[in-house]
Design an enzyme around this catalytic site. Structure first.
Site, short mmCIF file in Angstrom:
data_model
loop_
_atom_site.label_atom_id
_atom_site.label_comp_id
_atom_site.label_asym_id
_atom_site.label_seq_id
_atom_site.Cartn_x
_atom_site.Cartn_y
_atom_site.Cartn_z
N TYR A 12 -1.62 -0.29 10.35
CA TYR A 12 -1.77 -0.61 8.93
C TYR A 12 -0.52 -0.26 8.15
O TYR A 12 0.02 -1.07 7.40
CB TYR A 12 -2.98 0.13 8.36
CG TYR A 12 -3.20 -0.10 6.89
CD1 TYR A 12 -3.75 -1.30 6.44
CD2 TYR A 12 -2.87 0.87 5.96
CE1 TYR A 12 -3.96 -1.52 5.09
CE2 TYR A 12 -3.08 0.66 4.60
CZ TYR A 12 -3.63 -0.54 4.17
OH TYR A 12 -3.82 -0.76 2.83
N ASP A 17 -10.69 1.68 -4.68
CA ASP A 17 -12.06 2.15 -4.85
C ASP A 17 -13.05 1.01 -4.66
O ASP A 17 -13.39 0.29 -5.59
CB ASP A 17 -12.23 2.78 -6.23
CG ASP A 17 -13.53 3.56 -6.37
OD1 ASP A 17 -14.34 3.54 -5.41
OD2 ASP A 17 -13.74 4.17 -7.43
N THR A 18 -13.47 0.84 -3.41
CA THR A 18 -14.43 -0.21 -3.06
C THR A 18 -15.65 0.44 -2.39
O THR A 18 -15.54 1.55 -1.85
CB THR A 18 -13.83 -1.23 -2.09
OG1 THR A 18 -13.54 -0.56 -0.84
CG2 THR A 18 -12.58 -1.88 -2.66
N SER A 71 0.85 -1.19 0.00
CA SER A 71 0.00 0.00 0.00
C SER A 71 0.88 1.24 0.00
O SER A 71 1.99 1.22 0.55
CB SER A 71 -0.89 0.02 1.24
OG SER A 71 -1.53 1.27 1.38
#
Length: 120
Positions: free
Chosen positions: A42, A76-77, A29
């Protein structure tokens, strides 16, 4: 994030080494590099995944195995849109684009890409 990649690598690398070929594609990420406030766990786990990708590549490079990672921005979820309704969705990465890059990295077409951290 990193535990799964380690477990999968342990499971598949021996067979890849025996065959003298293989490709591992991890999903990191952008947070591994930007380290945004409020996302310490994260970002740390994704940074560990970057380190795993680079280190494992060095360990298997002489055996015909390639290890790379895609490095998407926010994906993009529906869940991300619901969780961040005021964000600019046009800057986010559609899952299909990430899948295209993963497919390419797993294919022979990317045979010369090793230890890459590919922004998507």
């Amino acid at each position: 994030n990193v535990r799964t990649a380690v477990a999968m690598s342990r499971a598949v690398v021996p067979g890849m080494l025996a065959r003298g070929r293989g490709a591992i594609v991890n999903v990191a990420s952008r947070a591994a590099f930007d380290r945004p406030a409020g996302l310490a766990a994260y970002a740390s786990s994704k940074a560990a995944l970057v380190a795993l990708t680079e280190t494992l590549q060095r360990e298997v490079q002489s055996h015909g195995v390639r290890v790379n990672a895609v490095v998407p921005t926010t994906i993009d979820t529906p869940a991300n849109r619901a969780g961040m309704p005021d964000a600019d969705f046009s800057l986010w990465t559609p899952p299909a684009r990430i899948a295209e890059v993963i497919y390419w990295l797993a294919s022979d077409a990317s045979a010369s890409v090793r230890g890459g951290l590919i922004p998507v």
